[in-house]
Design a protein around this motif. Structure first.
Motif, PDB file in Angstrom:
ATOM      1  N   PHE A 103      11.327  14.895 -19.022  1.00  0.00           N
ATOM      2  CA  PHE A 103      11.604  14.604 -20.017  1.00  0.00           C
ATOM      3  C   PHE A 103      12.812  13.926 -20.685  1.00  0.00           C
ATOM      4  O   PHE A 103      12.626  12.546 -21.295  1.00  0.00           O
ATOM      5  CB  PHE A 103      11.422  15.954 -20.630  1.00  0.00           C
ATOM      6  N   ASP A 104      14.271  14.058 -19.678  1.00  0.00           N
ATOM      7  CA  ASP A 104      15.410  13.620 -20.571  1.00  0.00           C
ATOM      8  C   ASP A 104      15.103  11.913 -19.994  1.00  0.00           C
ATOM      9  O   ASP A 104      15.398  10.978 -20.512  1.00  0.00           O
ATOM     10  CB  ASP A 104      16.484  14.098 -19.149  1.00  0.00           C
ATOM     11  N   ALA A 105      15.118  11.479 -18.488  1.00  0.00           N
ATOM     12  CA  ALA A 105      14.296  10.213 -18.666  1.00  0.00           C
ATOM     13  C   ALA A 105      13.893   9.289 -19.591  1.00  0.00           C
ATOM     14  O   ALA A 105      13.891   8.152 -20.201  1.00  0.00           O
ATOM     15  CB  ALA A 105      13.726   9.904 -16.864  1.00  0.00           C
ATOM     16  N   LEU A 106      12.672  10.275 -20.602  1.00  0.00           N
ATOM     17  CA  LEU A 106      11.496   9.546 -21.058  1.00  0.00           C
ATOM     18  C   LEU A 106      12.535   9.469 -22.560  1.00  0.00           C
ATOM     19  O   LEU A 106      12.512   8.116 -23.411  1.00  0.00           O
ATOM     20  CB  LEU A 106      10.733  10.097 -21.667  1.00  0.00           C
ATOM     21  N   MET A 107      13.226  10.232 -22.796  1.00  0.00           N
ATOM     22  CA  MET A 107      14.068  10.651 -24.141  1.00  0.00           C
ATOM     23  C   MET A 107      15.390   9.084 -23.599  1.00  0.00           C
ATOM     24  O   MET A 107      15.394   8.697 -24.857  1.00  0.00           O
ATOM     25  CB  MET A 107      15.451  11.567 -23.865  1.00  0.00           C
TER      26      MET A 107
END
Length: 188
Positions: A103-107
């Protein structure tokens, strides 16, 4: 430091995500975005928009006296909150269960390049939905390294650190990058 390449969906199980499972951007990710963007107290032109603070879009004269780092943090978090809703809705729509790391990488990717990747058919969007791995995923994410028809070195580096390459912790830098997967394979 060794370089690690990764495939996106090795750790994603195709399950429906409930509203209670909506993720939020971690403090680690926010710190990494701040590092990538750098701080600017004054608005500056950045490819096709004016930005301020930690890369938050603004109007040219919206902050004529500049802003503090505290205000920049507030603007960044407000922008991330909008994108969190969209990334969570995307994950729910396609039955993706994302880890915090994914999720963090996509954010970080979304903050840098916008939300259009979720709305329009693209190689990257398809790769995320279908769980592309290895070179298929690497190809998909590197398609987003262009601006104005030209390959942008900074986008290549940031895109690599967002999702393709993660650096192991070293004593000289003490830095780790986020990755899109919990499973990856070492190259060198």
């Amino acid at each position: 430091a060794g370089i690690i390449l990764l495939g996106f969906c090795a750790g994603i199980m195709p399950q429906e995500v409930s509203a209670a499972e909506n993720l939020k951007t971690s403090e680690k990710c926010i710190a990494l975005i701040k590092e990538f963007e750098g701080f600017s107290a004054r608005a500056f032109y950045d490819y096709n928009q004016y930005s301020i603070g930690y890369g938050t879009a603004c109007k040219y004269n919206e902050y004529p006296n500049g802003i503090t780092q505290e205000k920049a943090d507030e603007l960044l978090r407000a922008e991330l909150k909008k994108s969190e809703e969209k990334v969570n809705a995307f994950a729910s729509k396609y039955g993706l269960r994302l880890s915090q790391q994914q999720f963090d990488a996509l954010m970080s990717f979304t903050y840098n390049l916008g939300t259009n990747w979720m709305n329009n058919e693209s190689t990257f969007r398809t790769a995320v939905i279908q769980g592309a791995k290895g070179n298929d995923f690497i190809f998909a994410i590197t398609m987003w390294c262009n601006a104005g028809g030209k390959v942008i070195t900074g986008l290549v580096q940031r895109t690599e650190e967002n999702g393709i390459v993660t650096y192991t912790v070293t004593s000289s830098t003490g830095r780790t990058a986020l990755s899109l997967s919990d499973a990856f394979f070492e190259v060198s």
